[in-house]
Design a protein around this motif. Structure first.
Motif, mmCIF file in Angstrom:
data_model
loop_
_atom_site.group_PDB
_atom_site.id
_atom_site.type_symbol
_atom_site.label_atom_id
_atom_site.label_comp_id
_atom_site.label_asym_id
_atom_site.label_seq_id
_atom_site.Cartn_x
_atom_site.Cartn_y
_atom_site.Cartn_z
ATOM 1 N N LEU A 68 -1.512 -2.311 17.197
ATOM 2 C CA LEU A 68 -1.306 -1.765 15.856
ATOM 3 C C LEU A 68 -1.038 -0.275 15.967
ATOM 4 C CD1 LEU A 68 -4.311 -3.448 13.986
ATOM 5 C CD2 LEU A 68 -2.008 -4.359 14.337
ATOM 6 N N ASP A 69 0.020 0.176 15.355
ATOM 7 C CA ASP A 69 0.351 1.597 15.289
ATOM 8 C C ASP A 69 0.608 1.887 13.813
ATOM 9 O OD1 ASP A 69 1.088 4.173 15.705
ATOM 10 O OD2 ASP A 69 2.850 3.737 16.940
ATOM 11 N N LEU A 70 -0.435 2.361 13.121
ATOM 12 C CA LEU A 70 -0.401 2.430 11.660
ATOM 13 C C LEU A 70 -0.620 3.836 11.131
ATOM 14 C CD1 LEU A 70 -2.680 -0.668 11.024
ATOM 15 C CD2 LEU A 70 -0.179 -0.632 11.014
ATOM 16 N N ARG A 71 -0.150 4.025 9.902
ATOM 17 C CA ARG A 71 -0.388 5.265 9.170
ATOM 18 C C ARG A 71 -1.028 4.891 7.845
ATOM 19 N NH1 ARG A 71 4.603 8.927 7.382
ATOM 20 N NH2 ARG A 71 4.704 7.362 5.760
ATOM 21 N N LEU A 72 -2.150 5.500 7.541
ATOM 22 C CA LEU A 72 -2.829 5.294 6.262
ATOM 23 C C LEU A 72 -2.604 6.544 5.428
ATOM 24 C CD1 LEU A 72 -4.230 3.339 8.276
ATOM 25 C CD2 LEU A 72 -6.316 3.675 6.988
ATOM 26 N N GLU A 73 -2.038 6.350 4.239
ATOM 27 C CA GLU A 73 -1.690 7.495 3.399
ATOM 28 C C GLU A 73 -2.227 7.277 1.990
ATOM 29 O OE1 GLU A 73 2.313 9.947 2.035
ATOM 30 O OE2 GLU A 73 2.497 8.170 3.287
ATOM 31 N N ALA A 74 -2.974 8.248 1.489
ATOM 32 C CA ALA A 74 -3.483 8.174 0.117
ATOM 33 C C ALA A 74 -2.335 8.464 -0.843
ATOM 34 C CB ALA A 74 -4.612 9.183 -0.085
ATOM 35 N N VAL A 75 -2.187 7.572 -1.838
ATOM 36 C CA VAL A 75 -1.189 7.763 -2.890
ATOM 37 C C VAL A 75 -1.927 7.635 -4.221
ATOM 38 C CG1 VAL A 75 0.765 6.943 -1.508
ATOM 39 C CG2 VAL A 75 -0.563 5.293 -2.821
ATOM 40 N N MET A 76 -1.242 7.840 -5.329
ATOM 41 C CA MET A 76 -1.889 7.820 -6.643
ATOM 42 C C MET A 76 -2.620 6.502 -6.925
ATOM 43 S SD MET A 76 -1.532 10.725 -8.141
ATOM 44 C CE MET A 76 -1.861 10.391 -9.855
ATOM 45 N N GLU A 77 -1.990 5.382 -6.554
ATOM 46 C CA GLU A 77 -2.553 4.070 -6.878
ATOM 47 C C GLU A 77 -3.618 3.602 -5.896
ATOM 48 O OE1 GLU A 77 0.731 4.547 -6.292
ATOM 49 O OE2 GLU A 77 1.482 4.652 -8.347
ATOM 50 N N GLY A 78 -3.571 4.118 -4.665
ATOM 51 C CA GLY A 78 -4.506 3.642 -3.652
ATOM 52 C C GLY A 78 -4.151 4.169 -2.280
ATOM 53 N N VAL A 79 -4.126 3.260 -1.298
ATOM 54 C CA VAL A 79 -3.822 3.636 0.087
ATOM 55 C C VAL A 79 -2.645 2.799 0.563
ATOM 56 C CG1 VAL A 79 -4.675 3.699 2.456
ATOM 57 C CG2 VAL A 79 -6.215 4.276 0.570
ATOM 58 N N LEU A 80 -1.615 3.496 1.042
ATOM 59 C CA LEU A 80 -0.439 2.830 1.590
ATOM 60 C C LEU A 80 -0.607 2.736 3.097
ATOM 61 C CD1 LEU A 80 2.442 1.697 1.091
ATOM 62 C CD2 LEU A 80 3.284 4.015 1.542
ATOM 63 N N PRO A 128 -9.868 -0.061 -6.961
ATOM 64 C CA PRO A 128 -10.348 -1.055 -7.925
ATOM 65 C C PRO A 128 -10.149 -0.636 -9.383
ATOM 66 C CG PRO A 128 -11.929 -0.817 -6.142
ATOM 67 C CD PRO A 128 -10.879 0.248 -5.948
ATOM 68 N N ASP A 129 -10.391 0.650 -9.700
ATOM 69 C CA ASP A 129 -10.221 1.082 -11.091
ATOM 70 C C ASP A 129 -8.748 1.042 -11.504
ATOM 71 O OD1 ASP A 129 -9.799 3.158 -9.293
ATOM 72 O OD2 ASP A 129 -10.328 4.726 -10.734
ATOM 73 N N ARG A 130 -7.840 1.339 -10.573
ATOM 74 C CA ARG A 130 -6.401 1.274 -10.869
ATOM 75 C C ARG A 130 -5.978 -0.172 -11.110
ATOM 76 N NH1 ARG A 130 -3.494 6.072 -11.743
ATOM 77 N NH2 ARG A 130 -4.434 7.671 -10.462
ATOM 78 N N ALA A 131 -6.540 -1.089 -10.310
ATOM 79 C CA ALA A 131 -6.209 -2.509 -10.477
ATOM 80 C C ALA A 131 -6.663 -3.002 -11.843
ATOM 81 C CB ALA A 131 -6.855 -3.330 -9.365
ATOM 82 N N ALA A 132 -7.852 -2.585 -12.267
ATOM 83 C CA ALA A 132 -8.378 -3.004 -13.572
ATOM 84 C C ALA A 132 -7.503 -2.479 -14.701
ATOM 85 C CB ALA A 132 -9.812 -2.509 -13.736
ATOM 86 N N VAL A 133 -7.088 -1.211 -14.611
ATOM 87 C CA VAL A 133 -6.225 -0.613 -15.643
ATOM 88 C C VAL A 133 -4.877 -1.336 -15.669
ATOM 89 C CG1 VAL A 133 -4.927 1.462 -16.260
ATOM 90 C CG2 VAL A 133 -7.342 1.638 -15.605
#
Length: 198
Positions: free
Chosen positions: A61-73, A108-113
């Motif tokens: 696995l060679d991954l990048r985790l990036e915080a975005v407005m809705e969550g984590v990409l 989770p809060d974004r998913a609920a909205v």
């Protein structure tokens, strides 16, 4: 965008699992990022009936985790080796797998909205606290790229329909096939030979 969200919630993730990623250090600051490079054992049933990545074999696995407005990409690449059998001759087939993964895990809060507002028409995955379950996204990415009908080679001649011999091992392999309509004549010649001898 309009539509409905179908949220896939994780169920009590184990942070010790090699497929669970911790996003705590990203905070909720859009633009913050970290990379993850690890070799993990492939999960069970990562493939189809005819070809798949064997359970326990190495997945890189060679991954990048990036915080975005809705969550984590989560984006990056997954590499491994799939093993199966040729659909023509049943010999072992080994295929290198190198796929690009990209998945958004929503807060989770974004998913609920989003559920309340009816925004977006995509299936999305939800973070459990700060944890991301990578395994379902991994399956959704790897399995579709595996060959539907794996071949040991593009010109594999397959097996002999008479005896099952592998034709690639003996290109001149043939059988003398007597037409059943002529079989009775063959019986006549053998009785003529018997009467000449007596």
């Amino acid at each position: 965008m309009t539509g409905t969200w179908t949220v896939q919630r994780a169920t009590h993730l184990d942070p010790r699992s090699p497929f669970v990623l911790d996003t705590h250090e990203l905070g909720r600051r859009p633009g913050s990022m970290r990379t993850v490079q690890r070799t993990v054992p492939a999960p069970e049933d990562l493939g189809t009936d005819v070809i798949g990545i064997p359970a326990g074999s190495d997945l890189e696995l060679d991954l990048r985790l990036e915080a975005v407005m809705e969550g984590v990409l989560v984006s990056g690449s997954v590499r491994g080796q799939a093993v199966g059998e040729c659909v023509r001759c049943l010999e072992e087939v080994v295929e290198d797998v190198d796929v690009t993964l990209q998945e958004l895990y929503v807060y989770p809060d974004r998913a609920a909205v989003a559920l309340e507002d009816g925004d977006d028409d995509e299936d999305v995955r939800e973070l459990e606290g700060d944890l991301v379950d990578l395994e379902p996204a991994l399956r959704d990415t790897v399995v579709p790229v595996l060959p539907f009908q794996p071949l040991c080679g593009p010109d594999c001649p397959g097996l002999c329909s008479e005896c099952g011999a592998r034709l690639a091992d003996d290109p001149d392999h043939t059988h003398e096939i007597l037409d059943p309509r002529w079989a009775a004549l063959g019986g006549l010649t053998s009785t003529q030979d018997d009467t000449k001898e007596s």
